[in-house]
Motif scaffolding. Structure first.
Motif, PDB file in Angstrom:
ATOM      1  N   ARG A  85       0.770  -1.240  -0.026  1.00 59.06           N
ATOM      2  CA  ARG A  85      -0.073  -0.155   0.056  1.00 59.06           C
ATOM      3  C   ARG A  85       0.810   1.171  -0.010  1.00 59.06           C
ATOM      4  O   ARG A  85       1.937   1.090   0.703  1.00 59.06           O
ATOM      5  CB  ARG A  85      -0.719  -0.077   1.152  1.00 59.06           C
ATOM      6  N   PHE A  86       0.258   2.315  -0.585  1.00 60.38           N
ATOM      7  CA  PHE A  86       0.997   3.629  -0.632  1.00 60.38           C
ATOM      8  C   PHE A  86       1.431   3.897   0.874  1.00 60.38           C
ATOM      9  O   PHE A  86       2.729   4.377   0.873  1.00 60.38           O
ATOM     10  CB  PHE A  86       0.348   4.797  -1.228  1.00 60.38           C
ATOM     11  N   ASN A  87       0.621   3.970   2.053  1.00 55.19           N
ATOM     12  CA  ASN A  87       1.076   4.268   3.255  1.00 55.19           C
ATOM     13  C   ASN A  87       1.920   3.007   3.698  1.00 55.19           C
ATOM     14  O   ASN A  87       2.161   3.255   5.093  1.00 55.19           O
ATOM     15  CB  ASN A  87      -0.063   4.549   3.947  1.00 55.19           C
ATOM     16  N   GLU A  88       2.315   2.284   3.097  1.00 49.35           N
ATOM     17  CA  GLU A  88       3.201   1.250   3.973  1.00 49.35           C
ATOM     18  C   GLU A  88       4.595   1.160   3.003  1.00 49.35           C
ATOM     19  O   GLU A  88       5.782   0.368   3.149  1.00 49.35           O
ATOM     20  CB  GLU A  88       2.882  -0.404   3.492  1.00 49.35           C
ATOM     21  N   MET A  89       4.902   2.109   2.202  1.00 51.67           N
ATOM     22  CA  MET A  89       6.260   2.301   1.374  1.00 51.67           C
ATOM     23  C   MET A  89       7.335   2.519   2.481  1.00 51.67           C
ATOM     24  O   MET A  89       7.068   3.417   3.567  1.00 51.67           O
ATOM     25  CB  MET A  89       6.165   3.463   0.613  1.00 51.67           C
ATOM     26  N   TRP A 106       9.505  11.372  -1.418  1.00 49.45           N
ATOM     27  CA  TRP A 106       8.747  10.346  -2.294  1.00 49.45           C
ATOM     28  C   TRP A 106       7.220  10.136  -1.993  1.00 49.45           C
ATOM     29  O   TRP A 106       6.625  10.594  -3.156  1.00 49.45           O
ATOM     30  CB  TRP A 106       9.321   8.625  -1.833  1.00 49.45           C
ATOM     31  N   ARG A 107       6.776  10.503  -0.954  1.00 47.41           N
ATOM     32  CA  ARG A 107       5.308  10.671  -0.677  1.00 47.41           C
ATOM     33  C   ARG A 107       4.904  11.772  -1.313  1.00 47.41           C
ATOM     34  O   ARG A 107       3.814  11.719  -2.170  1.00 47.41           O
ATOM     35  CB  ARG A 107       4.839  10.430   0.744  1.00 47.41           C
ATOM     36  N   SER A 122      -4.495   7.243   0.086  1.00 47.23           N
ATOM     37  CA  SER A 122      -3.497   6.749   0.860  1.00 47.23           C
ATOM     38  C   SER A 122      -2.937   5.366   1.110  1.00 47.23           C
ATOM     39  O   SER A 122      -2.006   4.921   1.276  1.00 47.23           O
ATOM     40  CB  SER A 122      -3.479   7.682   2.053  1.00 47.23           C
ATOM     41  N   ASP A 123      -4.065   4.801   0.724  1.00 46.27           N
ATOM     42  CA  ASP A 123      -3.853   3.187   0.940  1.00 46.27           C
ATOM     43  C   ASP A 123      -3.932   2.490  -0.350  1.00 46.27           C
ATOM     44  O   ASP A 123      -4.147   0.921  -0.444  1.00 46.27           O
ATOM     45  CB  ASP A 123      -5.054   2.570   1.946  1.00 46.27           C
TER      46      ASP A 123
END
Length: 138
Positions: A85-89, A106-107, A122-123
């Motif tokens: 997930r995006f929020n787990e990068m 990056w975010r 975000s997820d």
């Protein structure tokens, strides 16, 4: 002798063709990072793959990166594919992408990219790929 895209595709019928980024400037910057050995990973929205989209990367497959004008830049081979997930990068994968100062950079950069290219959550699920440069057509 410079190879044409058709010659490269004919010799590699399983290869996909793709462009990095969503504009000529970003594409050229990313190609330069790969050539310099600074970029060995990338990610994309998982929703960009499958029905109506690109073929999902596969370990061992060789694909052809194109310059923005459609000419061949180089061939890469996928060495790892994962999803997150995006929020787990994490910072380690971000560093392998070679173009960001840190995870926060990056975010911000990818959130803007995803807003430009189809939507951001975000997820959202990401396809994360590591690759190695096989042949440079410059």
């Amino acid at each position: 002798m410079t190879k044409t895209l058709q010659e490269i595709v004919d010799a590699n019928p399983d290869a996909e063709t793709f462009r990095f980024g969503d504009n000529p400037k970003l594409c050229a910057e990313i190609i330069a990072l790969v050539r310099a050995g600074k970029k060995t990973a990338t990610c994309e929205a998982a929703s960009a793959y499958g029905a109506g989209g690109d073929a999902y990367p596969e370990v061992g497959r060789r694909d052809i990166a194109l310059n923005w004008d459609g000419t061949p830049a180089f061939m890469v081979e996928t060495v790892e594919v994962s999803t997150r997930r995006f929020n787990e990068m994490d910072a380690e994968f971000v560093a392998a992408q070679g173009e960001f100062r840190d995870l926060e950079h990056w975010r911000a950069s990818y959130e803007a990219y995803f807003h430009r290219t189809g939507g951001f959550k975000s997820d959202m699920k990401l396809m994360c790929e590591r690759f190695t440069l096989i042949e440079d057509y410059a």
